[in-house]
Scaffold this active site. Sequence first.
Site, PDB file in Angstrom:
ATOM      1  N   VAL A 102      19.069 139.933  85.274  1.00 40.19           N
ATOM      2  CA  VAL A 102      18.165 138.881  85.353  1.00 40.19           C
ATOM      3  C   VAL A 102      17.342 138.639  84.064  1.00 40.19           C
ATOM      4  O   VAL A 102      16.994 137.589  83.861  1.00 40.19           O
ATOM      5  CB  VAL A 102      16.884 139.364  86.536  1.00 40.19           C
ATOM      6  CG1 VAL A 102      16.183 140.433  86.056  1.00 40.19           C
ATOM      7  CG2 VAL A 102      16.061 138.305  86.826  1.00 40.19           C
ATOM      8  N   ALA A 257      18.461 149.388  84.788  1.00 41.56           N
ATOM      9  CA  ALA A 257      18.596 148.375  85.949  1.00 41.56           C
ATOM     10  C   ALA A 257      18.796 146.973  85.064  1.00 41.56           C
ATOM     11  O   ALA A 257      18.332 146.747  84.165  1.00 41.56           O
ATOM     12  CB  ALA A 257      17.135 148.189  86.662  1.00 41.56           C
ATOM     13  N   ASP A 258      19.585 146.446  85.887  1.00 49.37           N
ATOM     14  CA  ASP A 258      19.987 144.962  85.483  1.00 49.37           C
ATOM     15  C   ASP A 258      19.194 143.978  86.145  1.00 49.37           C
ATOM     16  O   ASP A 258      18.855 142.813  85.684  1.00 49.37           O
ATOM     17  CB  ASP A 258      21.587 144.803  85.526  1.00 49.37           C
ATOM     18  CG  ASP A 258      22.383 145.338  84.671  1.00 49.37           C
ATOM     19  OD1 ASP A 258      22.739 144.906  83.611  1.00 49.37           O
ATOM     20  OD2 ASP A 258      22.485 146.801  84.764  1.00 49.37           O
ATOM     21  N   ARG A 259      18.750 144.157  87.389  1.00 52.22           N
ATOM     22  CA  ARG A 259      18.148 143.396  88.223  1.00 52.22           C
ATOM     23  C   ARG A 259      17.333 144.295  89.287  1.00 52.22           C
ATOM     24  O   ARG A 259      17.802 145.229  89.891  1.00 52.22           O
ATOM     25  CB  ARG A 259      19.009 142.309  88.920  1.00 52.22           C
ATOM     26  CG  ARG A 259      18.008 141.355  89.619  1.00 52.22           C
ATOM     27  CD  ARG A 259      18.763 140.131  90.088  1.00 52.22           C
ATOM     28  NE  ARG A 259      19.430 139.282  88.833  1.00 52.22           N
ATOM     29  CZ  ARG A 259      19.230 138.064  88.976  1.00 52.22           C
ATOM     30  NH1 ARG A 259      19.023 137.333  89.971  1.00 52.22           N
ATOM     31  NH2 ARG A 259      19.938 137.423  87.952  1.00 52.22           N
ATOM     32  N   ALA A 267      19.877 146.767  91.188  1.00 54.66           N
ATOM     33  CA  ALA A 267      21.432 146.651  90.812  1.00 54.66           C
ATOM     34  C   ALA A 267      21.578 147.225  89.382  1.00 54.66           C
ATOM     35  O   ALA A 267      20.766 146.933  88.527  1.00 54.66           O
ATOM     36  CB  ALA A 267      21.835 145.088  90.684  1.00 54.66           C
TER      37      ALA A 267
END
Length: 823
Positions: A102, A257-259, A267
């Site tokens: 995100v 965390a990526d999102r 995620a």
Amino acid sequence: MAPLTSALQAIRYTRGRGLQLLDQRKLPLEVVYIEIQDATAGWQAIKDMVVRGAPAIAIAAALSLAVEVETLKSAAAGNSQEAVSFLQNRLDYLVSSRPTAVNLADAARTLLDVARKTAIENDSATSVYEAYLEAAESMLAADVASNKAIGAYGAQALYNNVGPLANSHQGVRVLTHCNTGSLATSAYGTALGVIRALHSSGKLETAFCTETRPYNQGSRLTAFELVHDKIPAVLVADSAAAALMSLGRVDAVVVGADRIAANGDTANKIGTYSLALSAHHHGIPFYVAAPLTSVDTAIQSGDEIVIEERSPQELTHSHGGQGTQIAATGVDVWNPAFDVTPAHLITAIITDQGLITKDHNADAFDVVSHIGNSIKKSPLIHSTVNGRDTDDATLATAGGFAERVKALHSSFYQLDEALLVDYVKARPNLAQRLGGTHTEWKIKEVGDGNLNLVFILLGPKGSFVLKQALPYVRCVGESWPMTIERAYFETTVLREHGRLAPGHVPEVYHFDHPMAVTVMRYLEPPHIILRKGLIRGTVYPLLAQHMSDYMASTLFHTSLLANSTLKHREGVAQFSRNVEMCRLTEEVIFTNPYRVDASNRWTSPHLDADAQSLREDSRAKIEIAGLKAKFCERSQALLHADLHTGSIMVTQTSTQCIDPEFGFYGPMGFDVGAFLGNLALSFFSQDGHATFEGEREGYKLWILKTIGETWQLFERKFLALWDQNWGSGDAYVGEVYNSKEVRDLAQIAYMSELFQDSLGFAAAKMIRRIVGIAHVEDLESIEDVEKRATCEQRALNFAKHLLKERSQYSDIGQVISAIQSIH
């Protein structure tokens, strides 16, 4: 090539000297930097994983375009809008390189907003480019500060949680996954930053890192960073982590965390979910460490996160797809880059603004509430409000929350049809839903309500409705300010009510919190606003059935009849912040019609005496005060809270409830009464729409039949849900109400009160629509003033009677007879 002892920097940037990205594919054996000359090279580097890690990807993308912009700036021609268009196209392109993280999309939106604001103030392309450069460069500095804050908060949180256990050996033993250090950010790192902070404070015994198959970011990159910083480290296979935990050698797990969704679902690199399950099984705290920019409040849960799938060759060949073939030719491959860890497996989320926690035994985080109110943060937390440091106590006050909301919406701008094209183009998920190019899209503004902008967008492939909350009451103008935070509450109600009554609520496709934009299903023709259909005299045979379904399901399942007090109070607390919308309701329904107020209006002079009589009616004032108290004090269920016939769209076979921006936890009768009261208003308006005497008598009987059937079906369905779920909620505990006799008595008392509440609120709604600020089209569209006034007087007389004498009615049939008796 640089020596292995050089300082770890994934990103090297100096304005005028260019951008270099460390080629992380060659680590740990080689340290090679690649020159990035423009956004195209930046896109390729991100796609090929030269640079990786959500924060680093965002910054690398921003700076790759900055290099291109610096080259263009000196020779820039054209106006500011042309510069904005160029930047938007390049940013859209960069976002497509990695869809899951995100941070990249968020950075692109932020930079584009800066460009747009500059373009409004200055028509020079050079000014827009300069503003972009400064904003992109500031992101680099901000990321370093953010990472250091995450490290400090995380180290303290982990040690506070497992410190006593760690004292039995030589410090905390932490397991991490993938790479979240200097190579994944601009410097220091997120999850690895927590480990660095523990080590620097002398509280770390060992850092365990996984290989992180199939691309080996753990063994190639994290191990490299740990060795470089002389942090005691052990590399383990991904499949060995559970066994390591079973031996008692891990005190805590911390990952990046990526999102992060609004409920805390996260995620991260594939394999994270497995680690969370193992940690949960072994009673080991599991932490997620990420900046607040990794939180995406536009998605409610992890189900909405798009998961990128990588090349099959990364699994079938060695060295992450770069080496020799190791798998059988022809085998099918599934190679997701990420997985989603459910919030219930996560102990806490460590951000650059402190710890986000959840209540004991709760399955989800209220991430938005924590961001807005700084609730339950560690004592270390502080934020800046108006340029000064402010502690949690201040941020928990109304003023602190107001500042947070103001900051959240700082990039807000009002959309129009031209700006809407750019808005949708910048969001691939929306553009793809429409299909085609923007020149093929059709846009129409259809908002005829009191508060919002509403656009219908049609494309070759699909359609949707886009709704934007305005910072004022639209029917009044900017002289009446109104919070745009109401869009958050509307979207939340739509999603929750859509889950409970999926056939009667349009699906939400997208929510943009800062822009107060909600995108949802377009209810295509022949859907029509119910009020307009009633004015035309159209019969909707399933209306009572559908509305009773909707109200019974949403009201029962969000009440204490179905839920624990813990879950219920969480919902009440979340929606208690919708204070401005509740305040508006309190004024226009329960206060203003009963006093002299400039906002009130009625058909004058015909209803002058009626309005004055209401203002002098002591009994009516006592009754409305009691209803206002219930509205303000009783938090029975999650209400739509504006359930009139203008908030319902229908066909002969479909009924859809829209526009719940007033949503909050309140008395159930407010929703039921709103619907019934508006049907009664339609009944009294029918003579005004008849072209000859008696023309609409049959239709009036259908409206009365619908009023009666709606309540009867609602009561039957509500009681059926109660019987099916008896004892599931905390309101009536099964061990206490343990016989049919006592249960029957409880239900009779409950439904009797709900019926009386519904009648009272129906009356209040009718009164405010005749002498208050906002009227209904049913009556307003009657062109003959004499006819209109007659219809309004009949409706007002019945409403006043119902308000004061409702206790004499015990069933809906008696109410219908009373309506028919009004002449």
